[in-house]
Write an enzyme that holds these catalytic residues in place. Structure first.
Site, mmCIF file in Angstrom:
data_model
loop_
_atom_site.group_PDB
_atom_site.id
_atom_site.type_symbol
_atom_site.label_atom_id
_atom_site.label_comp_id
_atom_site.label_asym_id
_atom_site.label_seq_id
_atom_site.Cartn_x
_atom_site.Cartn_y
_atom_site.Cartn_z
ATOM 1 N N GLU A 161 0.870 -1.173 0.000
ATOM 2 C CA GLU A 161 0.000 0.000 0.000
ATOM 3 C C GLU A 161 0.906 1.221 0.000
ATOM 4 O O GLU A 161 1.888 1.267 0.759
ATOM 5 C CB GLU A 161 -0.906 0.015 1.233
ATOM 6 C CG GLU A 161 -1.736 1.297 1.363
ATOM 7 C CD GLU A 161 -2.541 1.345 2.661
ATOM 8 O OE1 GLU A 161 -3.024 0.277 3.094
ATOM 9 O OE2 GLU A 161 -2.662 2.433 3.247
ATOM 10 N N GLU A 166 -1.581 11.686 3.805
ATOM 11 C CA GLU A 166 -2.649 11.547 4.782
ATOM 12 C C GLU A 166 -2.470 12.631 5.828
ATOM 13 O O GLU A 166 -1.370 13.174 6.011
ATOM 14 C CB GLU A 166 -2.569 10.195 5.495
ATOM 15 C CG GLU A 166 -2.854 8.972 4.662
ATOM 16 C CD GLU A 166 -2.752 7.718 5.519
ATOM 17 O OE1 GLU A 166 -3.798 7.169 5.888
ATOM 18 O OE2 GLU A 166 -1.623 7.321 5.829
#
Length: 878
Positions: A161, A166
């Protein structure tokens, strides 16, 4: 259980062999002028291949899929993702993803949107840019990230991933007034959840990501990913680079980066891949705004601020652009937007890849599991019957373990597995007997006190490895002694390791259980005693190479590489025969080297932990150049691996002095840590630096590669009598500890009494010029003793303590006595055994190579009235 193998790429081995891979990443020098690279935009060779500018009036469903669910993202998030235009829409040339309070009775308290480009925008390598303005508030969690299209290596996160950007809880303020303004770039990879790993870095954005648009990007190429904010490179992650020895065996990592663990479909084996995997496949894009979840709700001010979401929070995205490197689309290399230092310790992220375990070449030492003193790494154990093995005293054998079998079926013995070790400072120590299968053996002494009530029960011996992966079981009558137990008699049993391997153990590399028991479900009523349980290694030895002892080693003659001199053996007035080297007008390095084309090499792999290169050197005449620096150099595998150090690094910084012998010691562990291959040493040199040594004459003696602690025995400080090199010790109260009769089976013991002043400590102290070096016992050793408190101290706050000092009393470790016995304080009138592992003392700062004083005492100033006895004080392997 499938064995785990290591997948290693030949190119990595080639790079290491050529010396092109260094600790912390590539050490290859380039001619790139970083000052001429404009990091405010992609370099010219980036070619735009996919984008969404969000300049229409609707979301382009040719590029994006809506995910509709209330699953909480696997993170206990508090939103349902919808395809409602209230939660995601395009206006004014930007995409808005909006988190809103849900209606009454909704499954989750919030709604939001999550879009992905799977099968509509899937990419392998390139530059991905996102220009976005973030939401704010406690509980907000925006993210733009990537997931694998095909999951080639398995379920999350084995196939990887990539989190481009974020943030959580932006603009929240803590009690000190700090405002949250960090964004994060992260990779997820490794083993299957929940044993997965991740690594990444945060970046504090000037101003705040929720106040303005910023450009977030990654550049992703084969084996490397870089993270940017407004084109400032703030993090770099790389594939792991493996270090190999001359045999092509993996022995460590030059850089610890990412990895993946997956099942090889062709072999069925679980493999660890250290290359570009799993980030060498197609990934798709995801954009979402979560509310709450494990991360934001446990960070900053915790929980979710409902008022922050009352009118909604918005992740606003101006564009997403994907570029391809036209120089080499297959690898993504050649278009790097980098700066000086982008792989330094401030930017390069250390990953979580497991360190390859070097192949075992060491003949193991004998392992004493129990010989009267418990081994905290191998506790006595009842697997299933609910009893607690008891340490009791036997008239013939001293302290032994008593095992019982009740109505519940069980097996008893000794185990070295995490779940059964009570001492938190001790780790399991499975025994690798793979090198002694043909010569090693198990042995123990057994006395049956009460036989099983079932007369048909057979007495058995069983061994397991690797958490029960394999097991071998034999009747006691199959031992070398070939006898069944006789009630009331001690009997010795011996089983060759090979016999247990042939009986089903198969692999002997991680033995972690030894069991002695009557047949399962037939042993009710049995009571028996066990001691002297060992795994014996008759071949235990430590390799040693003597380069020069009292004479020249013909396999390793003295050598002048280039200067044309001939080193000679001379008689030194202090040492007798020694090697003498001279440096003439021609530059040269000198030392010891096997004859040309002899193929002689020394494998020091088995010595890595405790071994050294050591020699004595005396300068007879200094080099004529006053700036000459004395050097030590070692080479391996025909110079494919080499390391040169200043000679002073082997003597605590002391320079050679003309006319004086000086010992130089270089740790093999430290040499290996610098990337040197210990498996094929073929040159050892000591000399003045190249082209500075003319005129130097020097002598070398006692030159060897060995383990100076090999064969070291433990130290009994008190067992029935006091070691002649140690004294009983009262630091400050003037008492005279003595040796008395205990009045029980302990016989002679030491006795300490605190009567005049509570300001004192007592114990055992080595005599002048004496101390004990326990370095060789670091892995398995402990300080162990028995103590009986006759009278507790009067001080209300008194605590029993254990303290060890080096010769320099400023170097010490002091811990509660109870920590050596599972938290149990001494009870007046009762003997108890305390064990303190050398590893725990070392980790706490003790110099275990110089143990001078051992003390057991109540708290200083609180100890008045204490009276206690100590017996069986030893430092040994357990």
């Amino acid at each position: 259980m499938n064995p785990i193998t290591t997948k290693l790429r030949p190119i990595a081995a080639a790079l290491v062999a050529l010396g092109l891979v260094g600790c912390g990443g590539d050490s290859v020098e380039t001619n790139t002028d970083y000052t001429q690279i404009d990091t405010t935009a992609p370099v010219e060779d980036w070619e735009l291949v996919w984008s969404d500018e969000f300049d229409g009036n609707s979301i382009d469903e040719r590029k994006w899929n809506f995910e509709v669910n209330c699953q909480g993202g696997g993170n206990n998030e508090q939103q349902c993702y919808t395809d409602s235009p209230d939660n995601a829409y395009v206006s004014d040339d930007t995409l808005k993803i909006v988190a809103l309070p849900a209606g009454e009775g909704a499954e989750k308290p919030y709604t939001s949107a999550r879009l992905n480009s799977k099968m509509k925008g899937d990419f392998k390598y390139g530059r991905i840019e996102v220009r976005a303005k973030m939401p704010s508030g406690q509980g907000s969690w925006p993210a733009v990230w990537m997931m694998p299209t095909d999951s080639v290596y398995g379920t999350w996160p084995k196939s990887g991933e990539i989190d481009i950007v974020e943030a959580v809880n932006l603009k929240t303020t803590d009690e000190e007034g700090n405002v949250e303004n960090n964004v994060h770039g992260t990779l997820h990879y490794g083993s299957e959840w929940p044993d997965n790993d991740s690594s990444g870095k945060s970046y504090a954005v000037e101003g705040n990501p929720a106040d303005a648009f910023h450009t977030y990007a990654i550049e992703w190429q084969e084996g490397e990913i870089r993270w940017y904010v407004d084109d400032y490179l703030y993090a770099t992650q790389m594939e792991s680079t493996v270090r190999y020895n001359s045999k092509g065996e993996a022995i460590g990592l030059n850089h610890q980066g990412w990895y993946t663990e997956f099942y090889n479909q062709s072999t069925g084996e679980l493999e660890v891949a250290y290359g570009p995997e799993p980030f060498d496949q197609r990934f798709y894009l995801i954009m979402n705004l979560a509310v709450g979840g494990d991360w934001p709700e446990n960070t900053n001010n915790t929980g979710i601020d409902e008022s922050a979401f009352a009118e909604g929070q918005t992740l606003e995205i101006d564009y997403i652009r994907v570029f391809q490197c036209s120089q080499n689309p297959d690898t993504g290399k050649g278009c790097e937007t980098v700066r000086a230092g982008y792989k330094d310790e401030e930017t390069l992220v250390t990953g979580k890849a497991p360190i390859p375990v070097p192949p075992s070449t060491t003949i193991p030492d004998t392992l004493t599991i129990f010989d009267g003193t418990p081994n905290p790494a191998w506790p006595a154990w009842d697997c299933c019957g609910g009893s607690t093995p008891e340490l009791i005293s036997d008239a013939d054998k001293g302290d032994v373990y008593k095992f019982v079998v009740n109505e519940t079926p069980t097996v008893n013995g000794f185990v070295s597995r995490e779940a059964f070790i009570e001492d938190e400072t001790v780790s399991p120590q499975p025994y690798d007997a793979s090198q002694i299968i043909d010569s090693g053996y198990f042995t123990f002494d057994l006395k049956v006190v009460t036989p099983p009530s079932n007369g048909g029960a057979e007495w058995l011996f069983k061994v397991e490895n690797n958490d029960g992966q394999y097991a071998g079981q034999l009747p006691l009558t199959a031992s070398e002694e070939g006898v069944a137990p006789t009630v009331g008699e001690w009997q010795t049993y011996t089983f060759p390791i090979k016999a247990l391997v042939d009986a089903g153990l198969k692999e002997a590399s991680a033995i972690d259980v030894l069991m002695i028991f009557p047949t399962w479900d037939m042993g009710n009523g049995a009571e028996y005693l066990v001691t002297n349980a060992e795994i014996v290694s008759p071949e235990a030895a430590s390799p040693e190479l003597v380069l020069f002892g009292d004479s020249e080693n013909p396999d390793w003659p003295m050598w002048d590489c280039c200067g044309g001199t001939t080193p000679i053996v001379v008689t030194d007035e202090e040492r007798g025969n020694v090697a003498e080297f001279s440096v003439g007008a021609e530059p040269a390095v000198l030392g010891f080297k096997p004859p040309e084309d002899s193929g002689i090499k020394f494998d020091a792999s088995a010595l890595m932990v405790e071994g050294v290169v050591q020699f004595d050197l005396k300068v007879v005449e200094s080099p004529s150049n006053p700036d000459a620096v004395w050097k030590f150099k070692i080479e391996s595998n025909n110079a494919k691996s080499a390391l040169e150090l200043d000679l002073t690094e082997g003597s605590g910084g002391a320079e050679p002095v003309v006319g004086e012998w000086q010992t130089y010691t270089f740790s093999l562990q430290e040499i290996a840590n610098q990337g040197f291959d210990l498996s094929a040493i073929d040159v050892v040199m000591m000399y003045p630096a190249w082209d500075t040594g003319e005129g130097a004459v020097y002598r070398v003696d006692e030159a060897r590669i060995y383990n100076p602690s090999a064969g070291q025995e433990g130290l009994a400080i008190f067992e029935e009598s006091l070691n002649e090199d140690w004294n009983l010790f009262d630091c400050c109260a003037g008492s005279k500890p003595g040796v008395v009769d205990s009045g029980d089976d302990h016989g002679q013991v030491t006795e300490f009494v605190i009567q005049s002043t509570p300001d004192t400590v007592l114990g055992f102290q080595a005599k002048d010029e004496v101390s004990f070096d326990a370095s060789a016992m670091l892995a398995n050793g402990a300080i162990s003793f028995d103590i009986r408190v006759m009278s507790q101290p009067e001080g209300a706050d008194a605590q029993w303590l254990f303290k060890v000092e080096s010769s320099d009393s400023k170097i010490f470790v002091e811990v509660p006595l109870a920590s050596g016995n599972y938290g149990e304080e001494p009870v007046a009138g009762e003997w108890a055994t305390y064990n303190f592992t050398l590893q725990s003392l070392f980790d706490a700062g003790l110099d275990i190579s110089d143990i001078k004083t051992i003390m057991i005492f109540p708290t200083w100033g609180q100890s008045l009235g204490a009276e206690y006895q100590v017996d069986n004080l030893v430092i040994d392997n357990f």
